[in-house]
Scaffold this motif. Structure first.
Motif, PDB file in Angstrom:
ATOM      1  N   VAL A 465      -9.840 -46.837 -16.953  1.00 29.71           N
ATOM      2  CA  VAL A 465      -8.973 -47.961 -17.327  1.00 29.71           C
ATOM      3  C   VAL A 465      -9.416 -48.553 -18.665  1.00 29.71           C
ATOM      4  O   VAL A 465      -8.582 -48.837 -19.533  1.00 29.71           O
ATOM      5  CB  VAL A 465      -8.986 -49.040 -16.223  1.00 29.71           C
ATOM      6  N   VAL A 466     -10.717 -48.732 -18.833  1.00 31.39           N
ATOM      7  CA  VAL A 466     -11.232 -49.313 -20.083  1.00 31.39           C
ATOM      8  C   VAL A 466     -10.905 -48.413 -21.272  1.00 31.39           C
ATOM      9  O   VAL A 466     -10.420 -48.883 -22.318  1.00 31.39           O
ATOM     10  CB  VAL A 466     -12.755 -49.542 -19.985  1.00 31.39           C
ATOM     11  N   TRP A 468      -8.571 -46.048 -21.479  1.00 37.52           N
ATOM     12  CA  TRP A 468      -7.116 -45.959 -21.672  1.00 37.52           C
ATOM     13  C   TRP A 468      -6.582 -47.185 -22.398  1.00 37.52           C
ATOM     14  O   TRP A 468      -5.773 -47.071 -23.326  1.00 37.52           O
ATOM     15  CB  TRP A 468      -6.431 -45.816 -20.315  1.00 37.52           C
ATOM     16  N   ARG A 469      -7.033 -48.370 -22.020  1.00 37.60           N
ATOM     17  CA  ARG A 469      -6.575 -49.583 -22.687  1.00 37.60           C
ATOM     18  C   ARG A 469      -7.027 -49.613 -24.137  1.00 37.60           C
ATOM     19  O   ARG A 469      -6.290 -50.059 -25.026  1.00 37.60           O
ATOM     20  CB  ARG A 469      -7.091 -50.822 -21.959  1.00 37.60           C
ATOM     21  N   GLY A 470      -8.233 -49.130 -24.409  1.00 36.95           N
ATOM     22  CA  GLY A 470      -8.701 -49.088 -25.782  1.00 36.95           C
ATOM     23  C   GLY A 470      -7.902 -48.134 -26.640  1.00 36.95           C
ATOM     24  O   GLY A 470      -7.602 -48.408 -27.814  1.00 36.95           O
ATOM     25  N   VAL A 472      -4.822 -47.428 -26.361  1.00 37.14           N
ATOM     26  CA  VAL A 472      -3.498 -47.985 -26.654  1.00 37.14           C
ATOM     27  C   VAL A 472      -3.489 -48.632 -28.041  1.00 37.14           C
ATOM     28  O   VAL A 472      -2.529 -48.502 -28.810  1.00 37.14           O
ATOM     29  CB  VAL A 472      -3.096 -49.013 -25.569  1.00 37.14           C
ATOM     30  N   PHE A 473      -4.569 -49.313 -28.388  1.00 32.48           N
ATOM     31  CA  PHE A 473      -4.656 -49.979 -29.688  1.00 32.48           C
ATOM     32  C   PHE A 473      -4.976 -49.002 -30.822  1.00 32.48           C
ATOM     33  O   PHE A 473      -4.634 -49.248 -31.982  1.00 32.48           O
ATOM     34  CB  PHE A 473      -5.723 -51.071 -29.642  1.00 32.48           C
TER      35      PHE A 473
END
Length: 525
Positions: A465-466, A468-470, A472-473
């Motif tokens: 999750v960490v 994947w979210r990173g 995105v940016f």
């Protein structure tokens, strides 16, 4: 040192050597992708290379080691080193003779073999003939790599793991040299790919040459004359024939995938190949390393009738494998696009080839944990001299893979072939464990295994999750360039490792603590 410590230390040695080999393997694949992309020349070479490469994985990482190591260990423990070396010498001479015959048959039968593994090439006579030629050049590689596998078994039982694990480095260096030579002296792609095939053959010879001086220092004379037969070889033969199926379902399934992919669009074989190469990185560095380290320990404990020790060693090997491969599975899924763009996205390997390979990697990666656990579970059956069960389970898994491949390749193309391999690998591992529990072969602490898997799974999920979210940016709008792919991959690997091991430390993972203890002891020395 405890048996757990021996396994961890041996796995560390094999893993480190395999990591070095994988780095050179990446360089080899990068240069190959640069010159040949995902076109017909790459398809021809990969299809031809599948034959010796599959046999390498069957024997060097499979049946030969699994069948030879327990018998050699038992002979060494019961009759002493001299008799064990007599048995190993007979095995080496007999295997050399058999392999020479196999190589001659393989060279002569290459047109029929290529017709079987790449039926779709028949519609392109030039591509078919090139594949046959490459197959004939590379088939004798089987002789060298199978002898390397036997040497590996001898050295592993004697406590030496480095030289066999480093052997693939020689193959990769020879292939890289052949690629660069082709780039300098050849003006056409066909000549370059033929030179690459000769590089494979040279690499096999170098791999075998690396083992001879190490065996000599351990007291084993490779060139000492002697008989072709030893009574213990009958047991090796009985174990080996079924072990070919029981230990190598994944390789057989990959082979089937190549056959079916030849019926799909050009580039399908290449996309599957490069995706498999990325899966092989954690599989080789960690899972196969652990399986290689566990086998001598299990064989030694079985020879001493230490069933409690067998259970403890197997349980640790399984937990440690999942501790490593669960986060690797999540990491490959999340990082597949920037990773492939970084490693291969240049030259003839364009954006379409990157996307094709990333799709295959997604569906291969979801089965990595199961493929890895099979590598640790099968040696337990062979330590008990149970050759029938792994074969029966393997047949089920292979039939399932064929059925799923035929069902999924229509709507999903090459992605369906990758998913079929993963699903059949999950079925293979599940059946092996189910039968292990049902028959009560060893008294395992299943609660400890389940808790360990839950810890590793939770830490892997948080890591995914960490990362994947990173991403995105960091994800670029117009597709990955080399720089953006490098930044995204570096972030994913660094942040992922920090989050996963940090979470494992907070949860006091015993697998992480074992690694730390081994490292602390080595620093203390």
């Amino acid at each position: 040192m405890s048996e757990k410590g021996k396994v961890t230390r041996a796995a560390g040695i094999v893993g480190s050597a395999t990591l070095l080999s994988r780095v050179f393997g990446y360089i080899r694949d990068m240069v190959t992708a640069y010159y040949f992309g995902a076109g017909p020349l790459a398809d021809a070479f990969i299809a031809a290379f599948r034959i010796p490469n599959m046999l390498r994985r069957l024997f060097a990482e499979g049946s030969l080691s699994i069948s030879f190591v327990p018998v050699f260990t038992e002979t060494l423990s019961r009759d002493g080193r001299r008799e064990a070396f007599r048995m190993a010498g007979a095995a080496l001479r007999l295997l050399s003779l058999i392999l020479a015959v196999v190589a001659v048959i393989g060279v002569l039968a290459s047109p029929w073999i290529v017709s079987a593994i790449a039926a779709g090439f028949k519609g392109d006579p030039a591509k078919f003939e090139l594949t046959v030629l490459l197959s004939r050049i590379m088939f004798p590689y089987v002789v060298f790599i199978c002898l390397v596998a036997l040497c590996m078994g001898i050295l592993n039982v004697l406590g030496h793991f480095a030289a066999p694990a480093l052997a693939p480095v020689a193959l990769n260096l020879a292939m890289i040299a052949a690629l660069f030579l082709g780039g300098v002296v050849a003006s056409d792609g066909e000549t370059r790919v033929i030179l690459l095939a000769w590089g494979v053959l040279l690499g096999g010879l170098l791999q075998l040459g690396m083992q001879v001086p190490v065996l000599w220092r351990r007291g084993f004379n490779v060139f000492k004359p002697g008989p072709l037969w030893h009574p213990a070889l009958a047991t090796v033969g009985r174990l080996m024939l079924p072990a070919v199926f029981g230990a190598a379902v994944y390789q057989v399934n990959m082979f089937i995938g190549t056959m079916l992919a030849s019926l799909l669009d050009t580039g399908s074989i290449t996309g599957l190949y490069y995706a498999d190469r990325l899966v092989q990185f954690p599989l080789g560095v960690f899972a196969i390393s652990i399986g290689t380290a566990v086998l001598p320990s299990l064989s030694r404990q079985m020879a001493e009738k230490d069933l409690a020790g067998v259970a403890e060693t197997f349980s640790f090997g399984l937990r440690f494998t999942l501790f490593i491969t669960l986060p690797a599975t999540v990491g490959l899924v999340v990082l597949r696009n920037p990773l492939i763009a970084l490693l291969f996205g240049r030259g003839a390997f364009d954006a379409a080839a990157v996307s094709l390979t990333a799709d295959a990697l997604l569906f291969y990666a979801v089965g990595l944990w199961a493929i890895s656990c099979v590598r640790v579970t099968v040696p337990l059956y062979y330590a008990f001299k149970d050759t029938r069960t792994p074969v029966q389970v393997a047949v089920v898994a292979i039939v399932m893979n064929i059925a799923l491949s035929c069902l999924l390749m229509g709507p999903m193309a090459h992605r369906g072939l990758a998913l079929a391999v993963s699903l059949s690998s999950m079925a293979n591992f599940t059946l092996l464990v189910f039968l292990l529990v049902k028959r009560g072969m060893v008294q395992l602490d299943y609660g400890a295994i389940l808790v360990s898997v839950m810890r590793s799974g939770a830490a892997s999920l948080v890591m995914g999750v960490v990362v994947w979210r990173g991403l995105v940016f960091l994800r670029p709008d117009g597709g990955y360039t080399f720089l953006s792919a490098a930044v995204s991959t570096a972030f994913g690997v660094t942040a992922g490792a920090a989050v996963y091991f940090g979470a494992a430390r907070l949860m006091k993972s015993p697998e992480l603590l074992t690694v730390q203890q081994i490292l602390n002891k080595r620093r203390g020395r």
